[in-house]
Design a protein around this motif. Structure first.
Motif, PDB file in Angstrom:
ATOM      1  N   ILE A   1      -6.001   2.252 -16.064  1.00 12.47           N
ATOM      2  CA  ILE A   1      -6.381   1.220 -15.093  1.00 12.47           C
ATOM      3  C   ILE A   1      -5.294   1.056 -14.036  1.00 12.47           C
ATOM      4  O   ILE A   1      -5.588   0.929 -12.846  1.00 12.47           O
ATOM      5  CB  ILE A   1      -6.671  -0.118 -15.831  1.00 12.47           C
ATOM      6  CG1 ILE A   1      -7.924   0.024 -16.682  1.00 12.47           C
ATOM      7  CG2 ILE A   1      -6.812  -1.272 -14.830  1.00 12.47           C
ATOM      8  CD1 ILE A   1      -8.168  -1.118 -17.631  1.00 12.47           C
ATOM      9  N   GLU A   2      -4.035   1.070 -14.469  1.00 11.44           N
ATOM     10  CA  GLU A   2      -2.915   0.985 -13.529  1.00 11.44           C
ATOM     11  C   GLU A   2      -2.951   2.164 -12.544  1.00 11.44           C
ATOM     12  O   GLU A   2      -2.776   1.984 -11.341  1.00 11.44           O
ATOM     13  CB  GLU A   2      -1.575   0.971 -14.276  1.00 11.44           C
ATOM     14  CG  GLU A   2      -1.322  -0.259 -15.093  1.00 11.44           C
ATOM     15  CD  GLU A   2      -0.794  -1.408 -14.288  1.00 11.44           C
ATOM     16  OE1 GLU A   2      -0.474  -1.245 -13.102  1.00 11.44           O
ATOM     17  OE2 GLU A   2      -0.717  -2.513 -14.853  1.00 11.44           O
ATOM     18  N   ILE A   3      -3.153   3.351 -13.077  1.00 12.35           N
ATOM     19  CA  ILE A   3      -3.173   4.547 -12.225  1.00 12.35           C
ATOM     20  C   ILE A   3      -4.347   4.478 -11.246  1.00 12.35           C
ATOM     21  O   ILE A   3      -4.193   4.755 -10.055  1.00 12.35           O
ATOM     22  CB  ILE A   3      -3.237   5.828 -13.093  1.00 12.35           C
ATOM     23  CG1 ILE A   3      -1.934   5.994 -13.847  1.00 12.35           C
ATOM     24  CG2 ILE A   3      -3.508   7.051 -12.222  1.00 12.35           C
ATOM     25  CD1 ILE A   3      -1.972   7.076 -14.927  1.00 12.35           C
ATOM     26  N   ALA A   4      -5.516   4.085 -11.739  1.00  7.88           N
ATOM     27  CA  ALA A   4      -6.700   4.018 -10.894  1.00  7.88           C
ATOM     28  C   ALA A   4      -6.574   2.966  -9.792  1.00  7.88           C
ATOM     29  O   ALA A   4      -7.088   3.133  -8.695  1.00  7.88           O
ATOM     30  CB  ALA A   4      -7.923   3.736 -11.734  1.00  7.88           C
ATOM     31  N   SER A   5      -5.854   1.896 -10.114  1.00  5.73           N
ATOM     32  CA  SER A   5      -5.758   0.824  -9.093  1.00  5.73           C
ATOM     33  C   SER A   5      -4.789   1.206  -8.008  1.00  5.73           C
ATOM     34  O   SER A   5      -4.785   0.668  -6.937  1.00  5.73           O
ATOM     35  CB  SER A   5      -5.347  -0.489  -9.758  1.00  5.73           C
ATOM     36  OG  SER A   5      -4.022  -0.437 -10.203  1.00  5.73           O
TER      37      SER A   5
ATOM     38  N   TYR B   1       0.831  -1.203   0.000  1.00  4.13           N
ATOM     39  CA  TYR B   1       0.000   0.000   0.000  1.00  4.13           C
ATOM     40  C   TYR B   1       0.868   1.256   0.000  1.00  4.13           C
ATOM     41  O   TYR B   1       0.519   2.263  -0.612  1.00  4.13           O
ATOM     42  CB  TYR B   1      -0.932  -0.020   1.213  1.00  4.13           C
ATOM     43  CG  TYR B   1      -1.879   1.147   1.258  1.00  4.13           C
ATOM     44  CD1 TYR B   1      -2.996   1.186   0.422  1.00  4.13           C
ATOM     45  CD2 TYR B   1      -1.655   2.216   2.117  1.00  4.13           C
ATOM     46  CE1 TYR B   1      -3.864   2.257   0.443  1.00  4.13           C
ATOM     47  CE2 TYR B   1      -2.519   3.295   2.140  1.00  4.13           C
ATOM     48  CZ  TYR B   1      -3.610   3.313   1.310  1.00  4.13           C
ATOM     49  OH  TYR B   1      -4.474   4.373   1.321  1.00  4.13           O
ATOM     50  N   ASP B   2       2.022   1.196   0.686  1.00  6.52           N
ATOM     51  CA  ASP B   2       2.930   2.339   0.737  1.00  6.52           C
ATOM     52  C   ASP B   2       3.619   2.593  -0.607  1.00  6.52           C
ATOM     53  O   ASP B   2       4.169   3.678  -0.821  1.00  6.52           O
ATOM     54  CB  ASP B   2       3.995   2.121   1.817  1.00  6.52           C
ATOM     55  CG  ASP B   2       3.399   2.051   3.210  1.00  6.52           C
ATOM     56  OD1 ASP B   2       2.391   2.738   3.455  1.00  6.52           O
ATOM     57  OD2 ASP B   2       3.941   1.304   4.042  1.00  6.52           O
ATOM     58  N   LEU B   3       3.593   1.615  -1.467  1.00  2.41           N
ATOM     59  CA  LEU B   3       4.256   1.747  -2.772  1.00  2.41           C
ATOM     60  C   LEU B   3       3.253   2.064  -3.889  1.00  2.41           C
ATOM     61  O   LEU B   3       3.459   1.723  -5.043  1.00  2.41           O
ATOM     62  CB  LEU B   3       5.019   0.463  -3.092  1.00  2.41           C
ATOM     63  CG  LEU B   3       6.130   0.088  -2.101  1.00  2.41           C
ATOM     64  CD1 LEU B   3       6.715  -1.261  -2.440  1.00  2.41           C
ATOM     65  CD2 LEU B   3       7.204   1.151  -2.057  1.00  2.41           C
ATOM     66  N   TRP B   4       2.173   2.746  -3.575  1.00  2.00           N
ATOM     67  CA  TRP B   4       1.133   3.096  -4.527  1.00  2.00           C
ATOM     68  C   TRP B   4       1.685   3.835  -5.739  1.00  2.00           C
ATOM     69  O   TRP B   4       1.197   3.686  -6.852  1.00  2.00           O
ATOM     70  CB  TRP B   4       0.041   3.940  -3.860  1.00  2.00           C
ATOM     71  CG  TRP B   4       0.575   5.244  -3.340  1.00  2.00           C
ATOM     72  CD1 TRP B   4       1.040   5.477  -2.091  1.00  2.00           C
ATOM     73  CD2 TRP B   4       0.737   6.460  -4.074  1.00  2.00           C
ATOM     74  NE1 TRP B   4       1.486   6.766  -1.974  1.00  2.00           N
ATOM     75  CE2 TRP B   4       1.318   7.395  -3.192  1.00  2.00           C
ATOM     76  CE3 TRP B   4       0.470   6.850  -5.375  1.00  2.00           C
ATOM     77  CZ2 TRP B   4       1.615   8.688  -3.588  1.00  2.00           C
ATOM     78  CZ3 TRP B   4       0.769   8.142  -5.763  1.00  2.00           C
ATOM     79  CH2 TRP B   4       1.338   9.052  -4.867  1.00  2.00           C
ATOM     80  N   TRP B   5       2.719   4.621  -5.515  1.00  2.00           N
ATOM     81  CA  TRP B   5       3.271   5.452  -6.570  1.00  2.00           C
ATOM     82  C   TRP B   5       3.889   4.602  -7.695  1.00  2.00           C
ATOM     83  O   TRP B   5       3.979   5.044  -8.838  1.00  2.00           O
ATOM     84  CB  TRP B   5       4.285   6.436  -5.999  1.00  2.00           C
ATOM     85  CG  TRP B   5       5.414   5.750  -5.273  1.00  2.00           C
ATOM     86  CD1 TRP B   5       5.434   5.388  -3.954  1.00  2.00           C
ATOM     87  CD2 TRP B   5       6.648   5.327  -5.831  1.00  2.00           C
ATOM     88  NE1 TRP B   5       6.616   4.756  -3.666  1.00  2.00           N
ATOM     89  CE2 TRP B   5       7.388   4.713  -4.800  1.00  2.00           C
ATOM     90  CE3 TRP B   5       7.210   5.402  -7.102  1.00  2.00           C
ATOM     91  CZ2 TRP B   5       8.649   4.178  -5.003  1.00  2.00           C
ATOM     92  CZ3 TRP B   5       8.471   4.880  -7.301  1.00  2.00           C
ATOM     93  CH2 TRP B   5       9.178   4.275  -6.265  1.00  2.00           C
ATOM     94  N   LEU B   6       4.307   3.369  -7.387  1.00  2.00           N
ATOM     95  CA  LEU B   6       4.845   2.494  -8.431  1.00  2.00           C
ATOM     96  C   LEU B   6       3.771   2.180  -9.473  1.00  2.00           C
ATOM     97  O   LEU B   6       4.051   2.122 -10.669  1.00  2.00           O
ATOM     98  CB  LEU B   6       5.382   1.194  -7.825  1.00  2.00           C
ATOM     99  CG  LEU B   6       6.694   1.301  -7.062  1.00  2.00           C
ATOM    100  CD1 LEU B   6       7.031  -0.036  -6.410  1.00  2.00           C
ATOM    101  CD2 LEU B   6       7.807   1.749  -7.968  1.00  2.00           C
ATOM    102  N   GLN B   7       2.548   1.987  -9.024  1.00  2.00           N
ATOM    103  CA  GLN B   7       1.431   1.718  -9.923  1.00  2.00           C
ATOM    104  C   GLN B   7       1.179   2.925 -10.824  1.00  2.00           C
ATOM    105  O   GLN B   7       0.879   2.777 -11.999  1.00  2.00           O
ATOM    106  CB  GLN B   7       0.191   1.385  -9.093  1.00  2.00           C
ATOM    107  CG  GLN B   7      -0.783   0.470  -9.738  1.00  2.00           C
ATOM    108  CD  GLN B   7      -0.252  -0.952  -9.882  1.00  2.00           C
ATOM    109  OE1 GLN B   7       0.737  -1.353  -9.295  1.00  2.00           O
ATOM    110  NE2 GLN B   7      -0.920  -1.711 -10.710  1.00  2.00           N
ATOM    111  N   VAL B   8       1.310   4.118 -10.257  1.00  2.00           N
ATOM    112  CA  VAL B   8       1.122   5.345 -11.044  1.00  2.00           C
ATOM    113  C   VAL B   8       2.218   5.450 -12.110  1.00  2.00           C
ATOM    114  O   VAL B   8       1.942   5.781 -13.271  1.00  2.00           O
ATOM    115  CB  VAL B   8       1.105   6.594 -10.130  1.00  2.00           C
ATOM    116  CG1 VAL B   8       1.089   7.874 -10.949  1.00  2.00           C
ATOM    117  CG2 VAL B   8      -0.095   6.548  -9.187  1.00  2.00           C
ATOM    118  N   VAL B   9       3.451   5.147 -11.748  1.00  2.00           N
ATOM    119  CA  VAL B   9       4.557   5.183 -12.718  1.00  2.00           C
ATOM    120  C   VAL B   9       4.302   4.180 -13.845  1.00  2.00           C
ATOM    121  O   VAL B   9       4.505   4.489 -15.024  1.00  2.00           O
ATOM    122  CB  VAL B   9       5.912   4.897 -12.015  1.00  2.00           C
ATOM    123  CG1 VAL B   9       7.016   4.676 -13.021  1.00  2.00           C
ATOM    124  CG2 VAL B   9       6.264   6.046 -11.076  1.00  2.00           C
TER     125      VAL B   9
END
Length: 171
Positions: free
Chosen positions: A167-171, A6-14
């Motif tokens: 979808i990656e960003i939203a998740s 959960y703390d690595l949410w920014w990886l999904q945004v990248v």
């Protein structure tokens, strides 16, 4: 220090932003994409060619098939030269499409052969046979229109990036 996913949410945004950028690049500059794909494809064939020549020469005293492997390596190096000379042209797309068609047809024969020869359950044999028949049909379709087939694959990759990114960003 214990970091949760959960703390690595920014990886999904990248990942999402990268997928969107990838999709836009493919769709905005299709000729550059085709050239890049041709160069990557040629680089792979260069590696195959060199390794086939080396392994063929190494085994030449033991097996007659090694001579064929050397000839295969030389053919692969010829394909590399052709692809680098014509990177991004319709000829490159046609060659990549025909090679993909051959690969699909060989894979279809392997699947159908496994359906008849392997010791699987009847349901699995039917699934293998059906997959082989579909793969054969796709291989024939690609062989009939190799340039359109490769261009379609590249276009679909671009669309894929535009849909998967958000979808990656939203998740």
């Amino acid at each position: 220090m214990n970091i949760s996913l959960y703390d690595l949410w920014w990886l999904q945004v990248v990942r999402g932003i990268s997928a969107i950028a990838f999709g836009i690049l493919i769709l905005v500059w299709p000729s550059a994409t085709i050239t890049a794909v041709a160069i990557i494809f040629a680089s792979l064939f260069a590696l195959y060619g060199v390794t086939d020549i080396i392994s063929g020469i190494h085994g030449m005293t033991k097996h007659f098939s090694s001579i064929l492997r050397v000839f295969l390596g030389i053919l692969e190096i010829g394909i590399v030269i052709f692809l680098f000379k014509n990177a991004g042209s319709g000829l490159t797309l046609a060659l990549m499409g025909l090679l993909m068609a051959v690969q699909l047809l060989v894979f279809a024969v392997v699947l159908i052969g496994a359906a008849f020869m392997a010791d699987f359950s009847a349901g699995y044999k039917w699934a293998l046979g059906l997959a082989g028949a579909v793969t054969f049909f796709v291989g024939i379709t690609v062989a009939r229109a190799p340039v359109v087939s490769i261009a379609t694959v590249i276009f679909v990759l671009g669309i894929f990036g535009l849909f998967v990114g958000p979808i990656e960003i939203a998740s």
